[in-house]
Design a protein around this motif. Structure first.
Motif, PDB file in Angstrom:
ATOM      1  N   THR A   1       0.834  -1.206   0.000  1.00  0.00           N
ATOM      2  CA  THR A   1       0.000   0.000   0.000  1.00  0.00           C
ATOM      3  C   THR A   1       0.863   1.248   0.000  1.00  0.00           C
ATOM      4  O   THR A   1       0.628   2.186  -0.772  1.00  0.00           O
ATOM      5  CB  THR A   1      -0.937   0.005   1.229  1.00  0.00           C
TER       6      THR A   1
ATOM      7  N   PRO B   1      -3.784  -1.204  -9.251  1.00  0.00           N
ATOM      8  CA  PRO B   1      -3.110  -0.114  -9.955  1.00  0.00           C
ATOM      9  C   PRO B   1      -2.419  -0.664 -11.200  1.00  0.00           C
ATOM     10  O   PRO B   1      -2.060  -1.856 -11.258  1.00  0.00           O
ATOM     11  CB  PRO B   1      -2.092   0.401  -8.934  1.00  0.00           C
TER      12      PRO B   1
ATOM     13  N   ASP C   1       0.481  -0.439 -12.244  1.00  0.00           N
ATOM     14  CA  ASP C   1       1.854  -0.917 -12.047  1.00  0.00           C
ATOM     15  C   ASP C   1       1.973  -1.986 -10.960  1.00  0.00           C
ATOM     16  O   ASP C   1       3.058  -2.233 -10.451  1.00  0.00           O
ATOM     17  CB  ASP C   1       2.776   0.255 -11.730  1.00  0.00           C
ATOM     18  N   LEU C   2       0.868  -2.641 -10.592  1.00  0.00           N
ATOM     19  CA  LEU C   2       0.890  -3.597  -9.493  1.00  0.00           C
ATOM     20  C   LEU C   2       2.010  -4.616  -9.630  1.00  0.00           C
ATOM     21  O   LEU C   2       2.729  -4.896  -8.676  1.00  0.00           O
ATOM     22  CB  LEU C   2      -0.457  -4.324  -9.374  1.00  0.00           C
TER      23      LEU C   2
ATOM     24  N   ARG D   1       3.864   1.537  -1.055  1.00  0.00           N
ATOM     25  CA  ARG D   1       4.537   1.650  -2.356  1.00  0.00           C
ATOM     26  C   ARG D   1       3.565   2.197  -3.398  1.00  0.00           C
ATOM     27  O   ARG D   1       3.908   3.069  -4.197  1.00  0.00           O
ATOM     28  CB  ARG D   1       5.091   0.280  -2.759  1.00  0.00           C
ATOM     29  N   GLU D   2       2.330   1.667  -3.401  1.00  0.00           N
ATOM     30  CA  GLU D   2       1.326   2.138  -4.354  1.00  0.00           C
ATOM     31  C   GLU D   2       1.059   3.627  -4.183  1.00  0.00           C
ATOM     32  O   GLU D   2       0.847   4.359  -5.160  1.00  0.00           O
ATOM     33  CB  GLU D   2       0.023   1.351  -4.188  1.00  0.00           C
TER      34      GLU D   2
ATOM     35  N   ILE E   1       5.450  -3.410  -8.687  1.00  0.00           N
ATOM     36  CA  ILE E   1       5.775  -3.094  -7.296  1.00  0.00           C
ATOM     37  C   ILE E   1       5.944  -4.331  -6.421  1.00  0.00           C
ATOM     38  O   ILE E   1       6.455  -4.220  -5.318  1.00  0.00           O
ATOM     39  CB  ILE E   1       4.758  -2.116  -6.660  1.00  0.00           C
TER      40      ILE E   1
END
Length: 180
Positions: free
Chosen positions: A122, A159, A161-162, A124-125, A165
């Motif tokens: 979370t 997201p 880019d999940l 990082r997101e 990450i």
């Protein structure tokens, strides 16, 4: 990518049913020590946590444990660490572990491990940190978790880019490549 000097480990306070998980934790400890990477973890002497910490110390490496006062009895604080920091809450524990680490690795564990992992994901997101997050587990341990993430993506909740990450690693050699 910046050189990894400290690795935050999320993992079980139990060894698990598959002996391969304990073997991975032990090998991880040796790998970190051999590469001069400090282990930052929950401070316990039990389960995979204790196995990894003792392996680092036995191989001559450095270990920082962060443990809430309320868990010192249950997780039996590991003795002989380079630094054992006692905090009051789990929130403080996670925040300090995040602060003291350059990257995150999750080995097999239970709800607490998932809690720590989800918070790192979370943050990082939300761009609170840009540190790598890796998953490592023998015999497909993280496959159901990755399936859940793919489901979130398919359903339009993830997201974009999940999968940039969080990365599931096929084994310790893959981690070694990313650490050095």
């Amino acid at each position: 990518m910046t050189r990894i000097r400290s690795l935050c480990l999320f993992c079980g306070s139990r060894p698990g049913a598959d002996p391969a998980h304990a073997e991975t934790a032990d090998a991880l400890g040796r790998l970190l020590a051999a590469n001069g990477i400090t282990l930052v973890y929950g401070g316990g002497a039990v389960g995979l946590m204790g196995i990894a910490a003792r392996a680092v110390k036995k191989a001559g490496g450095s270990v920082v444990g962060v443990i809430p006062r309320t868990l010192m009895r249950d997780e039996i604080a590991q003795q002989g660490l380079d630094e054992l920091i006692v905090v009051e809450t789990l929130h403080e524990r996670k925040a300090l572990m995040h602060l003291r680490s350059d990257a995150f690795l999750a080995l097999p564990g239970s709800i607490g491990t998932l809690d720590e992992l989800f918070e790192a994901l979370t943050w990082r997101e939300l761009s609170i940190h840009g540190k790598p997050i890796w998953l490592l587990g023998a015999n497909g341990y993280w496959s159901p978790f990755m399936a859940l993430l793919r489901h979130l993506d398919t359903e339009g909740f993830a997201p974009a880019d999940l999968f940039d990450i969080v990365e599931e690693l096929p084994g310790l050699p893959a981690l070694a490549e990313r650490l050095i």
